[in-house]
Design a protein around this motif. Structure first.
Motif, PDB file in Angstrom:
ATOM      1  N   ALA A 131       0.823  -1.208   0.000  1.00  0.00           N
ATOM      2  CA  ALA A 131       0.000   0.000   0.000  1.00  0.00           C
ATOM      3  C   ALA A 131       0.860   1.262   0.000  1.00  0.00           C
ATOM      4  CB  ALA A 131      -0.936  -0.003   1.201  1.00  0.00           C
ATOM      5  N   THR A 200      -4.588   0.230   3.062  1.00  0.00           N
ATOM      6  CA  THR A 200      -4.942   1.222   2.055  1.00  0.00           C
ATOM      7  C   THR A 200      -4.073   2.456   2.192  1.00  0.00           C
ATOM      8  OG1 THR A 200      -6.780   2.448   1.051  1.00  0.00           O
ATOM      9  CG2 THR A 200      -6.711   2.385   3.449  1.00  0.00           C
ATOM     10  N   LEU A 202      -4.396   6.546   0.638  1.00  0.00           N
ATOM     11  CA  LEU A 202      -5.248   7.457  -0.121  1.00  0.00           C
ATOM     12  C   LEU A 202      -4.623   8.847  -0.197  1.00  0.00           C
ATOM     13  CD1 LEU A 202      -8.766   6.634   1.410  1.00  0.00           C
ATOM     14  CD2 LEU A 202      -7.761   5.689  -0.679  1.00  0.00           C
ATOM     15  N   VAL A 212      -4.965   5.969  -5.000  1.00  0.00           N
ATOM     16  CA  VAL A 212      -5.697   4.941  -4.272  1.00  0.00           C
ATOM     17  C   VAL A 212      -4.940   3.623  -4.352  1.00  0.00           C
ATOM     18  CG1 VAL A 212      -7.865   3.694  -3.997  1.00  0.00           C
ATOM     19  CG2 VAL A 212      -7.896   6.025  -4.906  1.00  0.00           C
ATOM     20  N   ARG A 213      -4.616   3.075  -3.199  1.00  0.00           N
ATOM     21  CA  ARG A 213      -4.034   1.736  -3.111  1.00  0.00           C
ATOM     22  C   ARG A 213      -4.849   0.945  -2.091  1.00  0.00           C
ATOM     23  NH1 ARG A 213      -1.986   3.787  -6.812  1.00  0.00           N
ATOM     24  NH2 ARG A 213       0.235   3.988  -7.329  1.00  0.00           N
ATOM     25  N   LEU A 214      -5.205  -0.301  -2.447  1.00  0.00           N
ATOM     26  CA  LEU A 214      -6.050  -1.098  -1.568  1.00  0.00           C
ATOM     27  C   LEU A 214      -5.680  -2.569  -1.727  1.00  0.00           C
ATOM     28  CD1 LEU A 214      -8.443  -0.892   0.414  1.00  0.00           C
ATOM     29  CD2 LEU A 214      -9.986  -1.022  -1.546  1.00  0.00           C
ATOM     30  N   ARG A 225      -4.364  -7.348  -4.669  1.00  0.00           N
ATOM     31  CA  ARG A 225      -4.714  -5.949  -4.903  1.00  0.00           C
ATOM     32  C   ARG A 225      -6.170  -5.862  -5.334  1.00  0.00           C
ATOM     33  NH1 ARG A 225      -1.063  -1.467  -8.097  1.00  0.00           N
ATOM     34  NH2 ARG A 225      -2.358   0.342  -7.545  1.00  0.00           N
ATOM     35  N   GLU A 230     -10.410  -0.046  -6.193  1.00  0.00           N
ATOM     36  CA  GLU A 230      -9.561   1.136  -6.420  1.00  0.00           C
ATOM     37  C   GLU A 230     -10.117   1.992  -7.545  1.00  0.00           C
ATOM     38  OE1 GLU A 230      -5.097  -0.492  -5.155  1.00  0.00           O
ATOM     39  OE2 GLU A 230      -5.551   0.023  -7.234  1.00  0.00           O
ATOM     40  N   ARG A 234     -11.210   5.975  -7.418  1.00  0.00           N
ATOM     41  CA  ARG A 234     -10.340   6.970  -8.040  1.00  0.00           C
ATOM     42  C   ARG A 234     -11.133   7.977  -8.881  1.00  0.00           C
ATOM     43  NH1 ARG A 234      -7.312   3.539 -10.192  1.00  0.00           N
ATOM     44  NH2 ARG A 234      -5.929   3.247  -8.402  1.00  0.00           N
TER      45      ARG A 234
END
Length: 289
Positions: A131, A200, A202, A212-214, A225, A230, A234
Motif C-alpha cells: 500500500a 490502504t 489514499l 488509491v491503493r487497496l 490488490r 480502487e 479513483r
C-alpha cells in the motif's frame, strides 16, 4: 527434526552462490522465526540452511536519502523498525503495525527480508508495504533488480524471487500527502495471525481521490490488490456512499479461503466491512492534518 548443514557466508555474494542450486530444500536463514517452526513440525526438511547472520552489520541500516526515500536493510529486525524515529517520521504506519505483529520476542528476532520472502499470506508486512508503494531490492546471480512488493507474490508461500536471489533491502517512497491505514482482524489475541488484513493508502486533490491503493491479505491464498474497488474510488469525491460501494465491490472481487481463522462466507462479509472502515480511517487522518 532431521539433520541438515548450516553454513554462514561472510558476504552477500557468497550467500548467493550457496543458494544458487537446483536443490529446493536449500534455503536462506535470517531471523528464523517462521522456518524453525516449519522444521519443528516436519513441514519443511532442509538439506542446507544458509545463515545470513554475518550480513546483519551491512544490511540492517535504516536510512533516508535526499529525495525522501526510506531504505530498510533486509536484516533489520521488526523491533528496530518499530522503534526507529526515521521510520516513524517518514512511514508512521509501519511502527504502528509492528505493535500488533506477533509478540516482542518474535519482533526482536524476525527480519524485514525474512518476513517478505517467506511468502505466507498471513504476514502483516506485505500488504502494508504494498500500500505504501514499496519495492524490494533483490540481489542474485544475474545482478540486482527492483520488485514492487505488490508484485512479489505468485501464490501460496510462493514469491517471484528467482533461484539464488536474496532480498537486500526495501525502499519506501515519500508519502506525498497520502494517508495510510492497516486494519487487522484476529479471532484470538490482538497479535495473533490475522483472519483478514486490509491495507490502504489514499491521496486527495481538488476534492477527489487521486491516489488509491487497496490490498487484502490473510483471507486469500496470496496478498491481493483490490483493483476494481480502487478504480471505483479513483476520481470521485470521498463520500460515505462511495466508501460503502467500494467495500461491496472489494468483497465481490476478492477470492477468499476457508481456514482455521474462519469460513469463506464470514471473510467475504468481513472484507466489505473492513475495507469501508479502512478507507474512512484514512480519510479521517487527512481531515485532522
Amino acid at each position: 527434526m532431521r539433520g541438515f548443514e548450516l553454513v554462514r557466508p561472510a558476504t552477500l555474494e557468497e550467500a548467493i552462490r550457496l543458494l544458487d542450486t537446483d536443490d529446493p530444500t536449500v534455503r536462506p536463514l535470517s531471523g528464523g522465526t517462521a522456518i524453525m517452526q516449519m522444521m519443528k513440525t516436519g513441514i519443511f526438511k532442509p538439506s542446507r540452511l544458509v545463515s545470513l547472520s554475518s550480513l546483519a552489520g551491512d544490511h540492517s541500516a535504516i536510512t533516508l536519502d535526499d529525495k525522501g526515500f526510506l531504505s530498510i536493510g533486509a536484516m533489520t529486525t521488526l523491533a528496530a523498525v518499530e522503534h526507529s524515529q526515521v521510520v516513524l517520521q517518514h512511514a508512521p504506519l509501519l511502527p504502528k503495525v509492528m505493535k500488533r505483529l506477533a509478540n516482542v520476542r518474535v519482533r526482536n528476532a524476525a527480519t524485514v527480508g525474512g518476513a517478505l520472502a517467506h511468502g505466507d499470506p498471513h504476514m502483516d508486512l506485505p500488504p502494508v508495504l504494498a500500500a505504501l508503494d514499496a519495492e524490494v531490492i533483490a540481489q542474485g546471480p544475474g545482478g540486482q533488480r527492483r520488485i514492487p512488493v505488490a508484485d512479489l507474490y505468485a501464490g501460496y508461500f510462493e514469491t517471484v524471487l528467482q533461484r539464488g536471489e536474496i532480498i537486500a533491502s526495501v525502499s519506501v517512497p515519500p508519502r506525498n500527502g497520502c494517508n495510510s491505514v492497516y486494519r487487522k482482524t484476529t479471532t484470538r489475541t490482538a497479535d495473533d495471525w490475522p483472519a483478514l488484513g486490509v491495507a490502504t493508502s489514499l491521496g486527495r486533490g481538488e476534492g477527489v481521490l487521486q491516489h488509491v491503493r487497496l490490498f487484502a491479505s490473510a483471507a486469500t491464498e496470496r496478498m491481493t490488490r483490490l483493483g476494481s474497488a480502487e478504480a471505483h474510488l479513483r476520481g470521485n469525491r470521498p463520500e460515505a456512499k462511495l466508501l460503502e460501494e467500494a467495500g461491496r465491490i472489494a468483497a465481490q472481487e476478492v477470492e477468499v479461503i476457508d481456514d482455521a481463522h474462519g469460513s469463506a462466507a464470514y471473510k467475504v462479509a468481513l472484507v466489505a466491512v473492513q475495507v469501508r472502515r479502512a478507507l474512512h480511517e484514512a480519510l479521517q487522518q487527512g481531515s485532522e492534518q
